[in-house]
Design an enzyme around this catalytic site. Structure first.
Site, short mmCIF file in Angstrom:
data_model
loop_
_atom_site.label_atom_id
_atom_site.label_comp_id
_atom_site.label_asym_id
_atom_site.label_seq_id
_atom_site.Cartn_x
_atom_site.Cartn_y
_atom_site.Cartn_z
N THR A 46 4.68 38.32 0.93
CA THR A 46 5.77 38.93 1.76
C THR A 46 7.50 38.79 1.06
O THR A 46 8.19 39.06 1.42
CB THR A 46 5.59 38.39 3.46
OG1 THR A 46 4.17 38.66 3.39
CG2 THR A 46 6.74 38.99 4.29
N TYR A 109 -1.38 48.07 9.65
CA TYR A 109 -0.56 49.72 10.93
C TYR A 109 -2.31 50.34 10.72
O TYR A 109 -2.26 50.64 11.87
CB TYR A 109 -0.30 50.43 9.22
CG TYR A 109 0.41 51.90 10.53
CD1 TYR A 109 0.94 52.27 11.25
CD2 TYR A 109 -0.01 53.49 10.00
CE1 TYR A 109 1.24 53.41 11.98
CE2 TYR A 109 -0.19 54.27 11.31
CZ TYR A 109 1.03 54.49 11.21
OH TYR A 109 0.80 55.09 12.39
N TYR A 135 -5.13 36.17 5.12
CA TYR A 135 -4.45 36.27 5.01
C TYR A 135 -3.77 37.07 6.72
O TYR A 135 -3.77 37.70 7.11
CB TYR A 135 -2.52 36.45 3.85
CG TYR A 135 -1.44 36.78 4.34
CD1 TYR A 135 -0.82 35.98 5.26
CD2 TYR A 135 -0.13 37.34 3.80
CE1 TYR A 135 -0.03 35.58 5.73
CE2 TYR A 135 0.94 37.26 4.39
CZ TYR A 135 1.06 36.60 4.95
OH TYR A 135 3.16 35.82 5.59
N ARG A 140 2.56 40.74 11.63
CA ARG A 140 3.32 41.91 10.68
C ARG A 140 2.39 42.57 10.39
O ARG A 140 2.50 44.66 9.89
CB ARG A 140 3.64 41.63 9.77
CG ARG A 140 4.97 40.57 8.84
CD ARG A 140 5.02 40.33 7.54
NE ARG A 140 6.59 39.64 7.64
CZ ARG A 140 7.66 39.70 7.55
NH1 ARG A 140 8.19 40.76 6.93
NH2 ARG A 140 8.96 39.19 6.83
N LYS A 164 -4.39 31.57 4.77
CA LYS A 164 -3.61 31.15 5.31
C LYS A 164 -2.55 31.63 6.75
O LYS A 164 -2.98 33.19 7.25
CB LYS A 164 -2.46 32.19 4.55
CG LYS A 164 -0.74 31.97 4.72
CD LYS A 164 0.17 32.47 4.35
CE LYS A 164 1.62 32.36 4.05
NZ LYS A 164 2.50 33.43 3.31
N ILE A 206 1.94 27.17 2.61
CA ILE A 206 2.55 28.66 1.38
C ILE A 206 3.58 29.10 1.90
O ILE A 206 3.41 29.41 3.29
CB ILE A 206 1.04 29.88 1.84
CG1 ILE A 206 0.18 29.41 0.71
CG2 ILE A 206 1.96 30.68 0.46
CD1 ILE A 206 -0.98 30.59 0.80
#
Length: 294
Positions: A46, A109, A135, A140, A164, A206
């Site tokens: 990201t 999405y 992740y 998001r 993560k 991270i």
């Protein structure tokens, strides 16, 4: 065995003034990270603006990173996509480039079911031989990888090794740790929650903050692992005001602004991201100065 322990940097992708990737600057900041004590490089996540890189640029950044780092510390390539075939392609190419592992975000999405998530991650992992770190960032992607799904993947797919965690849901993370019984390497995806996650058995972070303070983030983790929890906690708390400013606007807008304030010349952002608002830059600069940066 863990891909890494400690502080991995979620590295920015430096750009030239015209918006092209600046590979010379990439080499420079990679050398600074290694010299600063960073424990691993995470490229094209990201923070690296992977979503606005072309596939060719994405892979070139990974290749350049692997070549520059040259095995000195682990390189983990962000290769996630909401298209399974695209994620497989990027992951295979990252392995060819010499990446030590891949970081694969849940499909955004599409909002897949848990069954769909498991199928997606399994297909990617089966296409490569290097380790896969999941992740989980529902803010998001719009979907949460549930603790049971993470544990089942780590138990049943040999090279899916960890996650993560950027959900900020410590109840879910505690449940994950309970179910995992040590089979899942968990990394904090939030700089303000490193020590709390380490206290539950996490392997590290991270980190966005590591772009501007690699040694300090490394020390938060190293102090904890050495048994000096008090110092680790103090370092975590000292960093909170700056971390808050690094997320005053959407990542990576503030961290690129911070690096440019420091003279690192990492360049602009790609649209739809825009430059940090001047009043927010002032707040960021003040926090950097208080943290003895800038």
């Amino acid at each position: 065995m863990s891909v890494f322990e400690g502080a991995g940097v979620a590295l920015v992708t430096p750009m030239k003034p015209n918006g092209e990737v600046n590979y010379e600057k990439l080499e420079e900041i990679l050398e600074e990270q290694i010299a600063g004590g960073t424990d691993a490089i995470i490229a094209c996540g990201t923070t690296g603006e992977a979503s606005t890189l072309t596939h060719e640029e994405h892979l070139d950044v990974i290749r350049h990173t692997c070549k520059t780092v040259a095995g000195r510390i682990p390189v983990i390539a962000g290769t996630g996509s909401n298209c399974t075939e695209t994620a497989i392609y990027l992951s295979r190419e990252a392995e060819k480039a010499g990446a030590d592992g891949v970081l694969v975000v849940s499909p955004y999405y599409n909002k897949a079911t848990q069954k769909g998530l498991a199928a997606h991650f399994t297909a990617i992992a089966n296409a490569i031989s290097i380790p896969v770190i999941l992740y989980n960032i529902p803010g998001r992607t719009g979907v949460t990888i549930q603790p049971q799904t993470i544990v089942e993947l780590c138990r049943n797919v040999e090279n899916i090794v960890g996650v993560k965690e950027a959900s900020s849901n410590f109840s879910a993370i505690a449940t994950l740790m309970n179910l995992a019984e040590g089979c899942v390497d968990v990394y904090s995806g939030n700089d303000d929650q490193i020590v709390p996650l380490l206290s539950l058995g996490g392997k590290g972070v991270i980190s966005v903050l590591s772009n501007i303070a690699p040694g300090k983030v490394h020390d938060i983790c190293a102090s904890y692992f050495e048994g000096d929890v008090k110092r680790s906690m103090e370092l975590q708390i000292q960093a909170i005001p700056l971390i808050n400013e690094l997320f005053r606007e959407v990542n990576p807008i503030p961290v690129k602004a911070a690096m440019n304030i420091m003279g690192k010349e990492v360049g602009p952002l790609r649209m739809p991201l825009t430059e940090m608002e001047p009043e927010n830059q002032k707040l960021l600069k003040n926090a950097m100065e208080a943290y003895q940066l800038g």
